[in-house]
Design a protein around this motif. Sequence first.
Motif, PDB file in Angstrom:
ATOM      1  N   PHE A   1       0.861  -1.192   0.000  1.00  0.00           N
ATOM      2  CA  PHE A   1       0.000   0.000   0.000  1.00  0.00           C
ATOM      3  C   PHE A   1       0.888   1.228   0.000  1.00  0.00           C
ATOM      4  CE2 PHE A   1      -2.178  -3.268   2.614  1.00  0.00           C
ATOM      5  CZ  PHE A   1      -3.201  -3.559   1.712  1.00  0.00           C
TER       6      PHE A   1
ATOM      7  N   ARG B   1       1.055   4.254   1.187  1.00  0.00           N
ATOM      8  CA  ARG B   1       1.464   5.015   2.379  1.00  0.00           C
ATOM      9  C   ARG B   1       2.212   4.156   3.407  1.00  0.00           C
ATOM     10  NH1 ARG B   1      -1.386   9.586   4.164  1.00  0.00           N
ATOM     11  NH2 ARG B   1      -1.906   8.554   6.114  1.00  0.00           N
ATOM     12  N   LEU B   2       1.989   2.849   3.360  1.00  0.00           N
ATOM     13  CA  LEU B   2       2.636   1.978   4.356  1.00  0.00           C
ATOM     14  C   LEU B   2       4.009   1.545   3.837  1.00  0.00           C
ATOM     15  CD1 LEU B   2      -0.400  -0.210   5.503  1.00  0.00           C
ATOM     16  CD2 LEU B   2       0.283   2.045   6.270  1.00  0.00           C
TER      17      LEU B   2
ATOM     18  N   THR C   1       3.690  -3.965  11.116  1.00  0.00           N
ATOM     19  CA  THR C   1       2.861  -2.997  11.849  1.00  0.00           C
ATOM     20  C   THR C   1       3.505  -2.554  13.165  1.00  0.00           C
ATOM     21  OG1 THR C   1       1.637  -4.786  12.914  1.00  0.00           O
ATOM     22  CG2 THR C   1       0.705  -3.911  10.880  1.00  0.00           C
TER      23      THR C   1
ATOM     24  N   ASP D   1      -4.309   9.113  10.341  1.00  0.00           N
ATOM     25  CA  ASP D   1      -4.780   8.203   9.284  1.00  0.00           C
ATOM     26  C   ASP D   1      -3.820   7.033   9.099  1.00  0.00           C
ATOM     27  OD1 ASP D   1      -6.866   9.904   8.911  1.00  0.00           O
ATOM     28  OD2 ASP D   1      -6.133  10.799   7.045  1.00  0.00           O
TER      29      ASP D   1
ATOM     30  N   GLU E   1      -4.221   4.633  11.864  1.00  0.00           N
ATOM     31  CA  GLU E   1      -5.480   3.905  11.674  1.00  0.00           C
ATOM     32  C   GLU E   1      -5.319   2.787  10.642  1.00  0.00           C
ATOM     33  OE1 GLU E   1      -8.871   2.399  12.361  1.00  0.00           O
ATOM     34  OE2 GLU E   1      -8.006   3.954  13.646  1.00  0.00           O
ATOM     35  N   GLU E   2      -4.544   3.057   9.585  1.00  0.00           N
ATOM     36  CA  GLU E   2      -4.303   2.008   8.580  1.00  0.00           C
ATOM     37  C   GLU E   2      -3.578   0.817   9.192  1.00  0.00           C
ATOM     38  OE1 GLU E   2      -3.022   3.065   4.523  1.00  0.00           O
ATOM     39  OE2 GLU E   2      -3.425   5.164   5.042  1.00  0.00           O
ATOM     40  N   TYR E   3      -2.604   1.114  10.075  1.00  0.00           N
ATOM     41  CA  TYR E   3      -1.905   0.020  10.766  1.00  0.00           C
ATOM     42  C   TYR E   3      -2.856  -0.702  11.722  1.00  0.00           C
ATOM     43  CZ  TYR E   3       2.724   1.296   8.979  1.00  0.00           C
ATOM     44  OH  TYR E   3       3.807   1.520   8.164  1.00  0.00           O
TER      45      TYR E   3
ATOM     46  N   GLU F   1      -6.073  -1.148  11.372  1.00  0.00           N
ATOM     47  CA  GLU F   1      -6.961  -2.013  10.581  1.00  0.00           C
ATOM     48  C   GLU F   1      -6.261  -3.315  10.206  1.00  0.00           C
ATOM     49  OE1 GLU F   1      -8.350   0.301   7.272  1.00  0.00           O
ATOM     50  OE2 GLU F   1      -9.408   1.726   8.575  1.00  0.00           O
TER      51      GLU F   1
END
Length: 475
Positions: free
Chosen positions: A293, A295-296, A403, A449, A452-454, A456
């Motif tokens: 992804f 951004r990650l 993560t 944000d 939050e993605e991590y 999820e």
Amino acid sequence: MTQSVVVQVGQCGNQVGCRFWDLALREHAAVNKKGIYDEALSSFFRNVDTRSGGDGPGIYKGKICSLKARALLIDMEEGVVNEILQGPLRDVFDSKQLITDVSGSGNNWAVGHKLYGYQYRENIVEKLRKSAEHCDCLQCFFIIHSMGGGTGSGLGTFVLNLLEDEFPEVYRFVTSVYPSGEDDVITSPYNSVLAMKELNEHADCVLPVENESLFDIVNKINQMINSGKLGSTMKQNSLVTSSAGSVKTLQEKPFDAMNNIVANLLLNLTSSARFEGSLNMDLNEISMNLVPFPRLHYLVSSLTPLYTLADVNVPSRRLDQMFSDAFSRDHQLIQADPKHSLYLACALLVRGNVQVSDLRRNIERLKSSLHFVSWNQEGWKTGLCSVPPVGHSHSLLALANNTCVKPTFIELKERFMKLYKKKAHLHHYLQIDGMEQSCFSEAVSSLSDLIEEYNELDATKGVPGTDPSRLKIAV
């Protein structure tokens, strides 16, 4: 062969960069005994004939005349850059590769990004283009900077944006040194969170490095050497942290040992791009395989061995130990716990005389103890480079997209909010042209944000993956 350009920004970036060039020269000197300019050297250095005046034409084959680093040195205080120019590495750089000022950024991201960024924009672009023109096949820009100061975080991320605008096809790898909780720069949480927004949006890969982890590694090495536990297997000077045997003969500075670890991370990361190996891993493959992804793209790095073994014939048992070490917290350049977090992907870059079978055996052995995301259970990328680092018979760099970086970001956000709730020191930023309070709210929202993605992804840990139903083909 491809070429890469290093852009070192701010005091920390230039000090780490200085150690990188020193160690890179030593590594190539150990391999290149005849003094011939070859493809390995061309990845980071140009061979220049200085007799012809100016910076001279490049010489592609034949004897080394004068090596010039493919680098741009930027700092808004000239102290560190001047020191490099008066030191043993002075011949590797020339004035066309430097951009300095005298006043510094006063630990203020806005001064570095908004003020100096726009003031020096044309100059930076011109020098970057010049560096790119000297490359046959430019693959990657490496930016080295710190997150806590003003120039490193502000101007460093401004350069990152410029690179995306000017060279959208060239990979941008960023080595960012994160401040520790007991940082002496009071505004470092502001600078770091403002810089994080830029890293989220404009970097291809970020290798976060924490001062605290580097400090712990250096302390552990010193303790091991002084305790005498390892007896004859330990050399007094660890080549990972000391500059023993390098061109540097001056007194070592307090941060040299820590900076050497980061420099070794970059050397091992680029080893496959510079030297031959049975399983080469290109830099673009790291981004392609490790970043599912956009951004990650924060990769946790760990290095092993961290000290120099005197006996070069390493039995396979010790080789297996090296793989185990790479997944232990003691060898990581960031304080995190990947074993108990979720892996999105993992790369192993091995140097030295290691067989593919050794790699496979160790991946199978370690796999069961690591939690991979359900849709990428086989998310391993491996590289074998036959040239070991100086003073070692083997080395391993593990890069994990995991993560476990989340707690670092949560802590950073908490430190930011402590200051921001009280509006402390805000006026220093808002008096700079183009800096609005919305920059702060956008930056912290971008960081939230990301966290939050991590979150999820972490929520899927332990949930068995269900394969999507296959399409039925009507016959």
